[in-house]
Design a protein around this motif. Structure first.
Motif, PDB file in Angstrom:
ATOM      1  N   ALA A 298       1.876   6.494  -7.098  1.00 16.82           N
ATOM      2  CA  ALA A 298       0.825   7.367  -7.620  1.00 16.82           C
ATOM      3  C   ALA A 298       1.225   8.836  -7.495  1.00 16.82           C
ATOM      4  N   LEU A 299       1.832   9.200  -6.391  1.00 25.28           N
ATOM      5  CA  LEU A 299       2.304  10.576  -6.214  1.00 25.28           C
ATOM      6  C   LEU A 299       3.430  10.905  -7.193  1.00 25.28           C
ATOM      7  N   CYS A 300       4.339   9.976  -7.403  1.00 25.13           N
ATOM      8  CA  CYS A 300       5.428  10.205  -8.350  1.00 25.13           C
ATOM      9  C   CYS A 300       4.900  10.387  -9.771  1.00 25.13           C
TER      10      CYS A 300
ATOM     11  N   LEU B  83       0.830  -1.201   0.000  1.00 25.78           N
ATOM     12  CA  LEU B  83       0.000   0.000   0.000  1.00 25.78           C
ATOM     13  C   LEU B  83       0.870   1.259   0.000  1.00 25.78           C
ATOM     14  N   PHE B  84       1.917   1.274   0.813  1.00 21.17           N
ATOM     15  CA  PHE B  84       2.827   2.415   0.870  1.00 21.17           C
ATOM     16  C   PHE B  84       3.474   2.662  -0.493  1.00 21.17           C
ATOM     17  N   PHE B  85       3.972   1.610  -1.142  1.00 21.83           N
ATOM     18  CA  PHE B  85       4.603   1.778  -2.446  1.00 21.83           C
ATOM     19  C   PHE B  85       3.596   2.177  -3.522  1.00 21.83           C
ATOM     20  N   ALA B  86       2.366   1.713  -3.427  1.00 23.16           N
ATOM     21  CA  ALA B  86       1.331   2.098  -4.390  1.00 23.16           C
ATOM     22  C   ALA B  86       1.010   3.587  -4.278  1.00 23.16           C
TER      23      ALA B  86
END
Length: 150
Positions: free
Chosen positions: A26-28, A19-22
């Protein structure tokens, strides 16, 4: 029973990491899209300013002769009396169907003052947009004395 609780804790930790990497990815992606849009807007503005300055210098060099300006830019006259030039994304003259930019030239004369309004638009499949850049140039055509026939 202890084995079961360790595996569920591991799965929970794995889900949180995914979840953190997703969310981070998305922000990147949003930042990359924003940067791309800013770069394109800057590129459009630089192109528009360069073309407006070139047209303004040609207009001044021709001493306010709109016909000479239109022919040197290979502009097409439209029904409203304005001249329109089309450019490709690389900045070269292009036919209207393959153009990425449009430059509209409108001249008004008030007594001895000639005023040229130059507007550059980006062409896209979207609705007509506001001009990327607008420049107004005023020229006082030289006064020439004419001999009277005697």
């Amino acid at each position: 029973m202890r084995q079961h609780s360790k595996s569920s804790l591991f799965l929970m930790e794995l889900i949180i990491a995914i979840l953190f990497f997703a969310v981070s990815s998305a922000l990147c992606i949003q930042l990359f899209v924003y940067a791309h849009n800013k770069t394109q807007a800057s590129r459009d503005l630089n192109f528009a300013m360069t073309q407006c300055e070139s047209a303004a210098e040609l207009y001044r060099a021709s001493e306010g002769d709109f016909g000479a300006l239109a022919s040197s830019l290979q502009a097409q006259q439209n029904a409203g009396g304005a001249a329109v030039c089309y450019f490709s994304a690389q900045g070269m003259a292009a036919p209207s169907g393959a153009a990425a930019y449009e430059m509209a030239l409108r001249e008004t004369r008030d007594g001895g003052l000639s005023t040229l309004v130059i507007e550059v638009y980006t062409l896209s499949s979207e609705q007509p947009s506001a001009p990327v850049y607008t420049m107004t140039v005023s020229v006082h055509p030289p006064y020439t004395a004419q001999k009277e026939a005697v």
